[in-house]
Write a protein that holds these residues in place. Structure first.
Motif, mmCIF file in Angstrom:
data_model
loop_
_atom_site.group_PDB
_atom_site.id
_atom_site.type_symbol
_atom_site.label_atom_id
_atom_site.label_comp_id
_atom_site.label_asym_id
_atom_site.label_seq_id
_atom_site.Cartn_x
_atom_site.Cartn_y
_atom_site.Cartn_z
ATOM 1 N N VAL A 82 0.858 -1.192 0.000
ATOM 2 C CA VAL A 82 0.000 0.000 0.000
ATOM 3 C C VAL A 82 0.897 1.246 0.000
ATOM 4 O O VAL A 82 0.720 2.157 -0.810
ATOM 5 N N ILE A 83 1.885 1.229 0.884
ATOM 6 C CA ILE A 83 2.792 2.382 1.001
ATOM 7 C C ILE A 83 3.529 2.632 -0.313
ATOM 8 O O ILE A 83 3.670 3.761 -0.763
ATOM 9 N N ASP A 84 3.995 1.549 -0.953
ATOM 10 C CA ASP A 84 4.789 1.665 -2.177
ATOM 11 C C ASP A 84 3.952 1.733 -3.459
ATOM 12 O O ASP A 84 4.513 1.735 -4.557
ATOM 13 N N ASN A 85 2.635 1.727 -3.326
ATOM 14 C CA ASN A 85 1.769 1.698 -4.509
ATOM 15 C C ASN A 85 2.130 0.549 -5.437
ATOM 16 O O ASN A 85 2.163 0.704 -6.664
ATOM 17 N N ALA A 86 2.435 -0.603 -4.877
ATOM 18 C CA ALA A 86 2.877 -1.736 -5.700
ATOM 19 C C ALA A 86 1.694 -2.335 -6.451
ATOM 20 O O ALA A 86 0.578 -2.351 -5.943
ATOM 21 N N ASP A 87 1.957 -2.793 -7.684
ATOM 22 C CA ASP A 87 0.862 -3.441 -8.414
ATOM 23 C C ASP A 87 1.058 -4.949 -8.552
ATOM 24 O O ASP A 87 0.087 -5.669 -8.812
ATOM 25 N N ILE A 88 2.295 -5.416 -8.401
ATOM 26 C CA ILE A 88 2.521 -6.862 -8.481
ATOM 27 C C ILE A 88 3.282 -7.314 -7.238
ATOM 28 O O ILE A 88 4.174 -6.615 -6.761
ATOM 29 N N ARG A 89 2.948 -8.478 -6.728
ATOM 30 C CA ARG A 89 3.708 -9.090 -5.625
ATOM 31 C C ARG A 89 3.742 -10.583 -5.893
ATOM 32 O O ARG A 89 2.705 -11.186 -6.148
ATOM 33 N N GLY A 91 4.549 -12.253 -8.407
ATOM 34 C CA GLY A 91 4.040 -12.635 -9.723
ATOM 35 C C GLY A 91 2.540 -12.511 -9.879
ATOM 36 O O GLY A 91 1.986 -12.797 -10.947
ATOM 37 N N ASN A 92 1.860 -12.098 -8.850
ATOM 38 C CA ASN A 92 0.398 -11.928 -8.901
ATOM 39 C C ASN A 92 0.045 -10.464 -8.654
ATOM 40 O O ASN A 92 0.856 -9.721 -8.106
ATOM 41 N N PRO A 93 -1.187 -10.096 -9.015
ATOM 42 C CA PRO A 93 -1.591 -8.727 -8.677
ATOM 43 C C PRO A 93 -1.479 -8.527 -7.154
ATOM 44 O O PRO A 93 -1.858 -9.416 -6.394
ATOM 45 N N ALA A 94 -0.923 -7.407 -6.727
ATOM 46 C CA ALA A 94 -0.814 -7.142 -5.283
ATOM 47 C C ALA A 94 -2.217 -7.034 -4.692
ATOM 48 O O ALA A 94 -3.156 -6.586 -5.370
ATOM 49 N N ALA A 95 -2.373 -7.445 -3.440
ATOM 50 C CA ALA A 95 -3.694 -7.471 -2.795
ATOM 51 C C ALA A 95 -4.391 -6.113 -2.884
ATOM 52 O O ALA A 95 -5.609 -6.042 -3.119
ATOM 53 N N ASN A 96 -3.621 -5.033 -2.745
ATOM 54 C CA ASN A 96 -4.230 -3.699 -2.784
ATOM 55 C C ASN A 96 -4.849 -3.367 -4.132
ATOM 56 O O ASN A 96 -5.797 -2.586 -4.208
ATOM 57 N N THR A 97 -4.335 -3.999 -5.208
ATOM 58 C CA THR A 97 -4.932 -3.723 -6.523
ATOM 59 C C THR A 97 -6.226 -4.517 -6.708
ATOM 60 O O THR A 97 -7.068 -4.149 -7.509
ATOM 61 N N LEU A 98 -6.363 -5.617 -5.966
ATOM 62 C CA LEU A 98 -7.574 -6.442 -6.110
ATOM 63 C C LEU A 98 -8.661 -6.052 -5.112
ATOM 64 O O LEU A 98 -9.845 -6.057 -5.443
ATOM 65 N N TRP A 99 -8.259 -5.755 -3.881
ATOM 66 C CA TRP A 99 -9.260 -5.500 -2.834
ATOM 67 C C TRP A 99 -9.182 -4.090 -2.259
ATOM 68 O O TRP A 99 -9.952 -3.738 -1.383
ATOM 69 N N GLY A 100 -8.204 -3.319 -2.717
ATOM 70 C CA GLY A 100 -8.075 -1.945 -2.235
ATOM 71 C C GLY A 100 -7.143 -1.826 -1.031
ATOM 72 O O GLY A 100 -6.838 -2.813 -0.367
ATOM 73 N N SER A 101 -6.736 -0.596 -0.784
ATOM 74 C CA SER A 101 -5.778 -0.330 0.291
ATOM 75 C C SER A 101 -6.365 -0.618 1.668
ATOM 76 O O SER A 101 -5.686 -1.152 2.545
ATOM 77 N N GLU A 102 -7.627 -0.245 1.853
ATOM 78 C CA GLU A 102 -8.239 -0.413 3.186
ATOM 79 C C GLU A 102 -8.194 -1.875 3.604
ATOM 80 O O GLU A 102 -7.744 -2.216 4.698
ATOM 81 N N ALA A 103 -8.666 -2.747 2.696
ATOM 82 C CA ALA A 103 -8.709 -4.179 3.017
ATOM 83 C C ALA A 103 -7.300 -4.720 3.258
ATOM 84 O O ALA A 103 -7.074 -5.512 4.172
ATOM 85 N N SER A 104 -6.332 -4.280 2.458
ATOM 86 C CA SER A 104 -4.952 -4.768 2.614
ATOM 87 C C SER A 104 -4.385 -4.378 3.972
ATOM 88 O O SER A 104 -3.779 -5.196 4.660
ATOM 89 N N VAL A 105 -4.578 -3.135 4.345
ATOM 90 C CA VAL A 105 -4.052 -2.661 5.633
ATOM 91 C C VAL A 105 -4.722 -3.440 6.768
ATOM 92 O O VAL A 105 -4.053 -3.919 7.698
ATOM 93 N N ARG A 228 11.245 5.107 -8.544
ATOM 94 C CA ARG A 228 9.959 5.774 -8.789
ATOM 95 C C ARG A 228 9.303 6.239 -7.494
ATOM 96 O O ARG A 228 8.562 7.211 -7.473
ATOM 97 N N GLU A 229 9.572 5.522 -6.402
ATOM 98 C CA GLU A 229 8.990 5.909 -5.109
ATOM 99 C C GLU A 229 9.932 6.815 -4.318
ATOM 100 O O GLU A 229 9.684 7.098 -3.151
ATOM 101 N N GLY A 230 11.019 7.226 -4.962
ATOM 102 C CA GLY A 230 11.958 8.140 -4.290
ATOM 103 C C GLY A 230 12.867 7.462 -3.281
ATOM 104 O O GLY A 230 13.459 8.119 -2.418
#
Ligand code: FPP
Ligand code: MG
Length: 320
Positions: A82-89, A91-105, A228-230
């Motif tokens: 969530v912090i890194d705005n990652a889209d893959i983890r 080899g799969n879509p990162a949880a935050n891209t599938l269920w959103g940041s709230e659910a991931s946190v 990209r994330e500085g």
């Protein structure tokens, strides 16, 4: 890396994940399974299991502790993506891209809380103390990283302190807990603590190199995310120290810019190449692997010791 001797135990760890994810709230198991079944390297559980065996422990608690440590690690990954705005983890879509940041946190919070619940249930204050200290330091490291975002003034010492906190301390805790389970004498516990710390530092050094050199497919996550994330990691720190004034200005512009193009990335990558930033980082990682292996000298030869040595070697040989 040859983990054959703990193969069965590692399978038992996977089984206990299912049990520990049980909840009347379905989303927990769904997200938990998504991230836990997508092929993590299981470095922390493997180290804990090997370390406990190295110290003569043969009971069930090692499997429980190995699962707890992986749960904590998984919780931090859910938060980190969530912090890194990652889209893959993995080899799969990162949880935050599938269920959103709230659910991931929140599922990260569940895994984290459940870990401490399981530890209290186990009832060993020594383990509780090690993991409470490690997770506090881990969070501190992550906050330090946030504070140091886009700071090209970060020194090699500060960077090493940061990666020790955010990554090495939990790996070190895993290794030390094995010694605690085996009631090892203090010098052996310290040796394993130092082994884990060195493996952990090497691990993050390599991770930060792979972020510049790997492919998305091999790594199972998006490469180039650090820049990209500085995040100013060691390859760039090394290069920046030696760069010309013009190169420094250019790198500074890229690090501070809102959107980094592929061209910007390549330019920074070229500066890193020019001053051997990756080679120097990898060299340091190899030094830490050697130090890790040297820590095991207090133990006589055994299959467990050999496996821990091969695990340390794997850290710098891996491409994911
Ligand atoms: C991965 O680093 C991140 C970590 C090792 C630590 C993350 C810690 C937190 C988010 C804070 C603490 C959370 C809890 C639940 C105590 P990375 O981004 O360099 O690695 P990556 O490339 O695999 O994402
Ligand atoms: Mg990350």
């Amino acid at each position: 890396m040859d983990l054959t001797i703990v193969d069965e135990d590692l399978k038992a760890v996977e089984v206990s994940f299912q049990e520990y994810l049980a909840s009347r709230v379905h989303l927990i198991a769904k997200i938990g399974k998504h991230i836990l079944s997508s092929g993590g390297k299981r470095i922390r559980p493997a180290i804990l299991l090997l370390s406990s065996r190295l110290n003569g422990y043969q009971g069930e608690r090692a499997i429980r502790m190995a699962s707890i440590v992986e749960f904590i690690h998984t919780a931090t990954l859910l938060h980190d993506d969530v912090i890194d705005n990652a889209d893959i983890r993995r080899g799969n879509p990162a949880a935050n891209t599938l269920w959103g940041s709230e659910a991931s946190v929140l599922v990260g919070d569940f895994l984290f809380s459940k870990s401490f619940f399981l530890m209290v249930d186990d009832g060993d204050l020594r383990v509780l103390n090690i993991l409470a200290e490690a997770t506090t330091r881990l969070a501190e490291g992550e906050i330090l990283e946030l504070v140091k975002t886009a700071d090209l003034g970060i020194t090699q010492e500060e960077y090493l302190d940061l990666i020790t906190s955010k990554t090495a301390v939990l790996i070190s805790a895993a290794s030390r807990i094995g010694a605690v389970l085996g009631n090892a004498p203090e010098d052996r516990e310290s040796a394993l603590e130092a082994y884990g710390l060195n493996v952990g530092i090497a691990f993050q050094l390599v991770d930060d190199c792979l972020d510049y050199t790997a492919t998305n497919e091999a790594l199972g996550k998006t490469v180039g995310t650090d820049l990209r994330e500085g995040k100013v990691t060691l390859p760039l720190i090394f290069a920046f120290q030696q760069a010309t004034k013009e190169e420094k200005n250019r790198v500074r512009d890229v690090v501070l810019s809102e959107r980094i193009t592929d061209g910007d990335f390549e330019e920074v990558r070229m500066v890193i190449d020019r001053y051997q930033g990756l080679e120097k980082s990898l060299h340091l990682a190899k030094e830490h692997v050697q130090r890790a292996k040297a820590c095991l000298a207090v133990y006589p030869e055994s299959p467990e010791k050999e496996a821990l040595e091969s695990l340390a070697d794997f850290i710098v040989q891996r491409d994911r």
